[in-house]
Design a protein around this motif. Sequence first.
Motif, short mmCIF file in Angstrom:
data_model
loop_
_atom_site.label_atom_id
_atom_site.label_comp_id
_atom_site.label_asym_id
_atom_site.label_seq_id
_atom_site.Cartn_x
_atom_site.Cartn_y
_atom_site.Cartn_z
N MET A 179 -5.85 12.52 -5.91
CA MET A 179 -5.45 13.01 -7.23
C MET A 179 -3.96 12.82 -7.45
O MET A 179 -3.53 12.39 -8.51
N ASN A 180 -3.15 13.13 -6.44
CA ASN A 180 -1.71 12.98 -6.56
C ASN A 180 -1.31 11.52 -6.73
O ASN A 180 -0.42 11.21 -7.50
N SER A 181 -1.98 10.63 -6.00
CA SER A 181 -1.61 9.22 -6.11
C SER A 181 -1.98 8.67 -7.48
O SER A 181 -1.22 7.91 -8.06
N SER A 182 -3.11 9.09 -8.03
CA SER A 182 -3.45 8.61 -9.37
C SER A 182 -2.54 9.24 -10.41
O SER A 182 -2.16 8.60 -11.38
N ALA A 183 -2.14 10.50 -10.19
CA ALA A 183 -1.21 11.14 -11.12
C ALA A 183 0.16 10.50 -11.03
O ALA A 183 0.83 10.31 -12.04
N SER A 184 0.57 10.12 -9.82
CA SER A 184 1.90 9.51 -9.68
C SER A 184 1.93 8.12 -10.28
O SER A 184 2.96 7.68 -10.77
N ILE A 185 0.79 7.41 -10.27
CA ILE A 185 0.74 6.09 -10.90
C ILE A 185 0.94 6.24 -12.40
O ILE A 185 1.71 5.51 -13.01
N SER A 189 11.70 8.13 -10.83
CA SER A 189 10.82 8.44 -9.70
C SER A 189 11.58 8.39 -8.39
O SER A 189 11.17 9.01 -7.42
N GLU A 190 12.70 7.67 -8.34
CA GLU A 190 13.49 7.63 -7.11
C GLU A 190 14.04 9.01 -6.77
O GLU A 190 14.02 9.42 -5.61
N GLU A 191 14.51 9.73 -7.76
CA GLU A 191 15.04 11.08 -7.53
C GLU A 191 13.93 12.01 -7.06
O GLU A 191 14.13 12.83 -6.17
N ASP A 192 12.74 11.87 -7.65
CA ASP A 192 11.60 12.69 -7.23
C ASP A 192 11.25 12.42 -5.78
O ASP A 192 10.97 13.33 -5.02
N GLU A 193 11.21 11.14 -5.39
CA GLU A 193 10.88 10.77 -4.03
C GLU A 193 11.90 11.32 -3.05
O GLU A 193 11.55 11.79 -1.97
N GLU A 194 13.18 11.26 -3.40
CA GLU A 194 14.22 11.81 -2.53
C GLU A 194 14.05 13.31 -2.36
O GLU A 194 14.19 13.83 -1.27
N GLU A 232 13.23 15.17 1.14
CA GLU A 232 14.07 16.26 1.63
C GLU A 232 13.22 17.51 1.85
O GLU A 232 13.36 18.21 2.84
N ASP A 233 12.30 17.76 0.90
CA ASP A 233 11.42 18.92 1.01
C ASP A 233 10.51 18.79 2.23
O ASP A 233 10.30 19.76 2.95
N LEU A 234 9.98 17.61 2.48
CA LEU A 234 9.13 17.40 3.66
C LEU A 234 9.92 17.63 4.94
O LEU A 234 9.40 18.22 5.89
#
Length: 163
Positions: free
Chosen positions: A98-104, A112-117, A121-123
Amino acid sequence: MMMQLLEAPNQKNSLFNAMNRFIGAVNNMDQTVMVPSLLRDVPLEEERGMSSLKSDEDEGDMYSYYQLLKSIRRDIEWGVKCAAADERRKEGMKITRMNSSASISSSTSLSSEEDEEEEDEDLEKQFQFHLAGLQGVLSKLTQQANSLTNRYKEEIGIGGWGQ
């Protein structure tokens, strides 16, 4: 029996060494406790440290705690095999899909680069938090296994041996 490795000073607090210490303590407990049934009806309350991990489900005696420590050792050595773990894994796969389809669909939106960073960091923070917690729990469980071993020795009258 698992081989105990010598700890380098900088590895003293590693998760691997914490697991090794716990497994070693439970192996020692298991080898010392020749008649586990002698632990039945011996209350945990007499040992202050052991009562801290007692739950409402426990029978409240050293025998049930002995079984619990052995079960945790087995889970560490062989992994957790249960329907609940399989169910969590399946749910995790659904959520990932679900997350991967939502992220697409949202990848064209904001940066999206800021979100990934932020996620990375959260992980990392989550990993460090859980690692510290796991090491703390393993340390307490190791102390519990050693306490139970010493209590057993006192109960059968060999309190001074092997210390």
